[in-house]
Scaffold this motif. Structure first.
Motif, PDB file in Angstrom:
ATOM      1  N   SER A  63      48.464  56.270 155.844  1.00 55.15           N
ATOM      2  CA  SER A  63      47.815  56.840 154.660  1.00 55.15           C
ATOM      3  C   SER A  63      46.317  57.004 154.877  1.00 55.15           C
ATOM      4  O   SER A  63      45.719  58.007 154.464  1.00 55.15           O
ATOM      5  CB  SER A  63      48.073  55.947 153.445  1.00 55.15           C
ATOM      6  OG  SER A  63      49.454  55.886 153.139  1.00 55.15           O
ATOM      7  N   VAL A  64      45.684  56.010 155.518  1.00 54.03           N
ATOM      8  CA  VAL A  64      44.254  56.093 155.803  1.00 54.03           C
ATOM      9  C   VAL A  64      43.961  57.304 156.676  1.00 54.03           C
ATOM     10  O   VAL A  64      43.016  58.084 156.408  1.00 54.03           O
ATOM     11  CB  VAL A  64      43.757  54.805 156.498  1.00 54.03           C
ATOM     12  CG1 VAL A  64      42.341  54.996 157.047  1.00 54.03           C
ATOM     13  CG2 VAL A  64      43.786  53.632 155.526  1.00 54.03           C
ATOM     14  N   ILE A  65      44.738  57.483 157.710  1.00 54.18           N
ATOM     15  CA  ILE A  65      44.529  58.605 158.630  1.00 54.18           C
ATOM     16  C   ILE A  65      44.728  59.934 157.913  1.00 54.18           C
ATOM     17  O   ILE A  65      43.959  60.891 158.105  1.00 54.18           O
ATOM     18  CB  ILE A  65      45.479  58.478 159.844  1.00 54.18           C
ATOM     19  CG1 ILE A  65      45.067  57.264 160.691  1.00 54.18           C
ATOM     20  CG2 ILE A  65      45.471  59.747 160.678  1.00 54.18           C
ATOM     21  CD1 ILE A  65      46.116  56.808 161.676  1.00 54.18           C
ATOM     22  N   GLU A  66      45.748  60.003 157.046  1.00 52.90           N
ATOM     23  CA  GLU A  66      45.998  61.237 156.291  1.00 52.90           C
ATOM     24  C   GLU A  66      44.832  61.553 155.353  1.00 52.90           C
ATOM     25  O   GLU A  66      44.390  62.708 155.261  1.00 52.90           O
ATOM     26  CB  GLU A  66      47.288  61.110 155.493  1.00 52.90           C
ATOM     27  CG  GLU A  66      47.622  62.372 154.710  1.00 52.90           C
ATOM     28  CD  GLU A  66      48.879  62.239 153.868  1.00 52.90           C
ATOM     29  OE1 GLU A  66      49.238  63.244 153.211  1.00 52.90           O
ATOM     30  OE2 GLU A  66      49.474  61.146 153.840  1.00 52.90           O
ATOM     31  N   VAL A  67      44.332  60.540 154.652  1.00 57.18           N
ATOM     32  CA  VAL A  67      43.201  60.743 153.741  1.00 57.18           C
ATOM     33  C   VAL A  67      41.967  61.187 154.516  1.00 57.18           C
ATOM     34  O   VAL A  67      41.260  62.116 154.110  1.00 57.18           O
ATOM     35  CB  VAL A  67      42.918  59.452 152.939  1.00 57.18           C
ATOM     36  CG1 VAL A  67      41.584  59.556 152.193  1.00 57.18           C
ATOM     37  CG2 VAL A  67      44.048  59.181 151.952  1.00 57.18           C
ATOM     38  N   ALA A  68      41.703  60.525 155.643  1.00 55.07           N
ATOM     39  CA  ALA A  68      40.541  60.891 156.458  1.00 55.07           C
ATOM     40  C   ALA A  68      40.658  62.314 156.981  1.00 55.07           C
ATOM     41  O   ALA A  68      39.664  63.049 157.048  1.00 55.07           O
ATOM     42  CB  ALA A  68      40.399  59.908 157.620  1.00 55.07           C
ATOM     43  N   GLU A  69      41.856  62.718 157.338  1.00 53.91           N
ATOM     44  CA  GLU A  69      42.084  64.084 157.813  1.00 53.91           C
ATOM     45  C   GLU A  69      41.788  65.091 156.699  1.00 53.91           C
ATOM     46  O   GLU A  69      41.177  66.138 156.931  1.00 53.91           O
ATOM     47  CB  GLU A  69      43.526  64.234 158.292  1.00 53.91           C
ATOM     48  CG  GLU A  69      43.919  65.635 158.733  1.00 53.91           C
ATOM     49  CD  GLU A  69      43.181  66.114 159.969  1.00 53.91           C
ATOM     50  OE1 GLU A  69      43.091  67.341 160.168  1.00 53.91           O
ATOM     51  OE2 GLU A  69      42.678  65.268 160.740  1.00 53.91           O
ATOM     52  N   ALA A  70      42.191  64.770 155.491  1.00 56.24           N
ATOM     53  CA  ALA A  70      41.966  65.672 154.364  1.00 56.24           C
ATOM     54  C   ALA A  70      40.478  65.833 154.045  1.00 56.24           C
ATOM     55  O   ALA A  70      40.034  66.888 153.590  1.00 56.24           O
ATOM     56  CB  ALA A  70      42.707  65.161 153.137  1.00 56.24           C
ATOM     57  N   LEU A  71      39.708  64.770 154.296  1.00 57.35           N
ATOM     58  CA  LEU A  71      38.289  64.766 153.905  1.00 57.35           C
ATOM     59  C   LEU A  71      37.342  64.967 155.082  1.00 57.35           C
ATOM     60  O   LEU A  71      36.117  64.867 154.907  1.00 57.35           O
ATOM     61  CB  LEU A  71      37.950  63.427 153.229  1.00 57.35           C
ATOM     62  CG  LEU A  71      38.834  62.981 152.072  1.00 57.35           C
ATOM     63  CD1 LEU A  71      38.347  61.640 151.523  1.00 57.35           C
ATOM     64  CD2 LEU A  71      38.894  64.023 150.968  1.00 57.35           C
ATOM     65  N   LYS A  72      37.856  65.269 156.253  1.00 57.34           N
ATOM     66  CA  LYS A  72      37.080  65.146 157.491  1.00 57.34           C
ATOM     67  C   LYS A  72      35.774  65.936 157.528  1.00 57.34           C
ATOM     68  O   LYS A  72      34.805  65.510 158.150  1.00 57.34           O
ATOM     69  CB  LYS A  72      37.939  65.506 158.696  1.00 57.34           C
ATOM     70  CG  LYS A  72      38.431  66.938 158.727  1.00 57.34           C
ATOM     71  CD  LYS A  72      39.303  67.164 159.963  1.00 57.34           C
ATOM     72  CE  LYS A  72      39.830  68.600 160.019  1.00 57.34           C
ATOM     73  NZ  LYS A  72      40.706  68.787 161.202  1.00 57.34           N
ATOM     74  N   ASP A  73      35.698  67.093 156.871  1.00 56.26           N
ATOM     75  CA  ASP A  73      34.462  67.873 156.917  1.00 56.26           C
ATOM     76  C   ASP A  73      33.588  67.650 155.686  1.00 56.26           C
ATOM     77  O   ASP A  73      32.576  68.331 155.502  1.00 56.26           O
ATOM     78  CB  ASP A  73      34.775  69.359 157.070  1.00 56.26           C
ATOM     79  CG  ASP A  73      35.593  69.896 155.903  1.00 56.26           C
ATOM     80  OD1 ASP A  73      36.353  69.108 155.295  1.00 56.26           O
ATOM     81  OD2 ASP A  73      35.491  71.106 155.595  1.00 56.26           O
ATOM     82  N   LEU A  74      33.960  66.673 154.844  1.00 54.59           N
ATOM     83  CA  LEU A  74      33.172  66.355 153.660  1.00 54.59           C
ATOM     84  C   LEU A  74      32.252  65.170 153.961  1.00 54.59           C
ATOM     85  O   LEU A  74      32.397  64.490 154.975  1.00 54.59           O
ATOM     86  CB  LEU A  74      34.088  66.013 152.481  1.00 54.59           C
ATOM     87  CG  LEU A  74      35.118  67.070 152.074  1.00 54.59           C
ATOM     88  CD1 LEU A  74      35.897  66.610 150.847  1.00 54.59           C
ATOM     89  CD2 LEU A  74      34.446  68.414 151.809  1.00 54.59           C
ATOM     90  N   ASN A  75      31.305  64.943 153.071  1.00 53.96           N
ATOM     91  CA  ASN A  75      30.374  63.826 153.241  1.00 53.96           C
ATOM     92  C   ASN A  75      31.007  62.583 152.613  1.00 53.96           C
ATOM     93  O   ASN A  75      30.837  62.307 151.427  1.00 53.96           O
ATOM     94  CB  ASN A  75      29.038  64.148 152.562  1.00 53.96           C
ATOM     95  CG  ASN A  75      27.966  63.113 152.881  1.00 53.96           C
ATOM     96  OD1 ASN A  75      28.101  62.318 153.809  1.00 53.96           O
ATOM     97  ND2 ASN A  75      26.899  63.120 152.113  1.00 53.96           N
TER      98      ASN A  75
END
Length: 287
Positions: A63-75
């Protein structure tokens, strides 16, 4: 006589080997202190409890990896996440730039998450048993105790997690966040806080705590660590009211953001959420 908390510390540090009956007696305490996975791995336990905790960890990590992937280009930055002890968190805490909050929520919504609670400084989203808290500022009862935008400016770094590169707070920032979260928000100190302060507290962290007006939380955490190591305190433990009163007084004097948002506390106390939240905080043993 050695306290159970000290036994846990020695086992996690590898300076003591627990007998099977000792390990079983410490499992509940380890869970309350959020160090159960670390203990099971360190003692090389191979029972069903270990298998269940490893399954929990795999779901959490995915879940952490999925969330990070979704937000990767955000601050954004994962916070209250990097710890010196292996652990499984109840939720995924994300510090997000206010201007990216709507976009972050939309992206998580596209992945099946829904907004559970939306309030000042925090949006909580869920998908099944997975909980993601999007924070614009670390706060309690709508009072900001750390400046989120400042943390995002000064203290983000890339780190490796399960073969992926994620964005999180630096270790010195995690020390300040852990101590501040325990003192200003939760009023409870856990063994995972003990290890974060003990292992990662350095001059950079001390300097950072001063910049955020949170040095008193570091002083309290260090004092509690000393009490634990001397065998005078078991963890989890509630932080004494006198220490909290001093911490809040100094925070009010030194932190402009804390001072400016303090009136929100009264608004929170008359809100619908306050009653259940206060009862839960008064009756819980851990967080």
């Amino acid at each position: 006589m050695e306290t159970n908390t000290v036994k846990l510390i020695r086992a996690l540090e590898g300076s003591a080997k627990l007998q099977e009956d000792e390990l079983k007696g410490l499992l509940k305490l380890a869970g309350e202190n959020k160090v159960l996975l670390g203990l099971l791995r360190k003692t090389n336990s191979r029972d069903e409890i270990r298998r269940n905790e490893e399954r929990r960890y795999r779901r959490f990590a995915g879940s952490v990896i999925e969330v990070a992937e979704a937000l990767k280009d955000l601050n954004y930055a994962l916070h209250k996440f990097r710890k010196p002890v292996e652990h499984v968190s109840v939720d995924i805490d994300v510090l997000i730039d206010r201007k990216d909050l709507t976009k972050a929520a939309r992206r998580l919504s596209d992945r099946g998450f829904r907004v559970e609670v939306s309030e000042k400084y925090t949006v909580t989203m869920t998908r099944g048993s997975t909980i993601v808290d999007l924070y614009t500022n670390p706060a309690f009862a709508w009072v900001i105790y750390l400046d989120g935008s400042k943390l995002l400016e000064c203290c983000i770094e890339d780190f490796e997690f399960e073969g992926y590169t994620l964005k999180g707070l630096s270790r010195e920032a995690e020390v300040v966040v852990s101590a501040s979260h325990a003192v200003y928000k939760e009023h409870i100190y856990l063994l995972i806080d003990y290890f974060t302060v003990k292992k990662w507290l350095d001059e950079k962290a001390l300097k950072l705590s001063v910049e955020f007006g949170a040095e008193e939380s570091i002083k309290i955490a260090s004092m509690l660590n000393d009490l634990v190591e001397s065998g005078s305190m078991e963890l989890p433990s509630r932080i004494p009211p006198a220490l909290l009163a001093r911490a809040y007084s100094l925070k009010f004097l030194k932190d402009e953001e804390f001072r400016a948002t303090s009136p929100n506390l009264l608004k929170y106390l008359i809100s619908e959420r306050a009653g259940k939240a206060i009862f839960w905080r008064l009756t819980r043993k851990t967080y």
